[in-house]
Write an enzyme that holds these catalytic residues in place. Structure first.
Site: not given
Ligand code: UT7
Length: 317
Positions: A117, A242, A272
């Protein structure tokens, strides 16, 4: 690696831009019919409302590249090079840039750059270096079709990505006319496992850690680009980050002391789009009239690798 002006005799500037997106719109609500997710969760945690899916990397790149050439009033036959930033080439061999060259009716050298990216900013800096050497006109394109590498059953990645392309046409100038005022490129290869896809696999990502590192490397690339340009945070008029996550953008801006109103965000409707996100946001900023002649525009990217890059451009269009 960091640098500011060229060799003292020549510089570069942006003279055209364009973008392309596929027609197919996939809303959060549509994803929620097959995944355990919701419109509310996706918007709150990422800022994304919908994404555009489909097309090939080459065709999206051709469409965006043609639009940039038209804005610049540039003939494809006058190009000295086409640099395509992509992390999702159509084939392993050859580079997709060749198909883009043929599609545009150009005859110049054409090659791909892959820095995920951050790749579009890497490619822009590379074009600048070629323009201060002896090239006159270069087309820089960012195009990706990450939907081909997404596991549509994995809610932690499927909600994030979209397809698309964006492009800028650049030309050589005198040193006084130079508009790429400062830049920075970074890579920490020890972080490869945070975000990767094998050749025949899907995107694997440690989201939380990518988020944490992204904020830090964005801050570093912004500060070092400004330092090399001899400018301060207050001098920045527009930030083109980005487009990965609205919370990453706001956290980085808070750390830098940049007013969030200065950022351009298209991720609510693109998702993205990797290499494409920065030139697409730049094109949209121009369309909205947010880029004025003389504005200091800060491009900043981060991505798999883990790479990062910044470029401070004085807007000349
Ligand atoms: O170009 C670079 C590409 N990548 C990035 O920039 C990604 C960078 N990271 C992020 O944007 C974020 O970390 C995410 C959007 C991927 C995830 O958000 P988060 O606030 O960090 O969530 P998390 O991973 O801490 O997950 C919190 C909860 C989890 O459930 P539990 O374990 O608390 O029960 C996940 O399983 O949210 C859950 N979860 C979802 N729930 C509903 C993860 N994805 C989803 C979803 N819908 N799509």
């Amino acid at each position: 690696m960091t640098a500011s002006l060229g060799n003292g005799f020549r510089g570069s500037r942006v003279v055209g831009l364009g973008m392309a997106v596929p027609d197919r719109v996939v809303t959060n609500a549509e994803l929620a019919t097959t995944l355990d997710t919701s419109d509310e969760w996706i918007i709150e945690r990422t800022g994304i409302k919908e994404r555009r899916i489909g097309g090939t990397t080459r065709q999206l790149a051709i469409d965006a590249g043609r639009a940039a050439l038209e804005t610049a009033g540039m003939d494809p036959l006058d190009l000295d090079s086409i640099i395509l930033s992509t992390t999702t080439p159509d084939r392993i061999i050859p580079a997709t840039a060749g198909a883009v060259q043929a599609g545009l009716g150009a005859r110049c050298p054409a090659f791909d750059v892959n820095a995920a990216c951050s790749g579009f900013v890497y490619a822009t800096i590379l074009a600048h270096a070629m323009l201060i050497a002896d090239a006159e006109r270069i087309l820089v394109i960012g195009a990706d079709t990450l939907s081909r590498f997404v596991d549509w059953n994995d809610r932690t990645t499927a909600v994030l990505f979209g397809d698309g392309a964006g492009a800028i046409a650049m030309e050589a100038t005198s040193a006084e006319g130079n508009a790429l005022l400062g830049w920075h490129m970074g890579c920490d290869g020890s972080l490869e496992e945070l975000l990767y896809s094998d050749l025949d696999g899907y995107i694997n990502m440690e989201g939380k850690e990518v988020f944490r590192k992204a904020v830090l490397v964005m801050e570093e690339s912004c500060r070092r680009s400004l330092e090399k340009a001899g400018l301060s945070i207050e001098d920045v008029d527009v930030v083109i980050p980005h487009q990965a996550n609205a919370r990453i953008i706001s956290t980085a801006c808070k750390r830098l002391g940049i007013d969030i109103e200065k950022t351009v965000q298209i991720l609510p409707w693109t998702g993205n789009t990797s290499s494409a996100s920065i030139p697409q946001a730049l094109t949209e900023a121009q369309r909205q009239g947010r880029l004025k002649k003389g504005s200091n525009v800060l491009l900043v990217g981060f991505g798999a690798g883990m790479t990062s890059a910044g470029a401070l451009i004085r807007w000349e269009l």
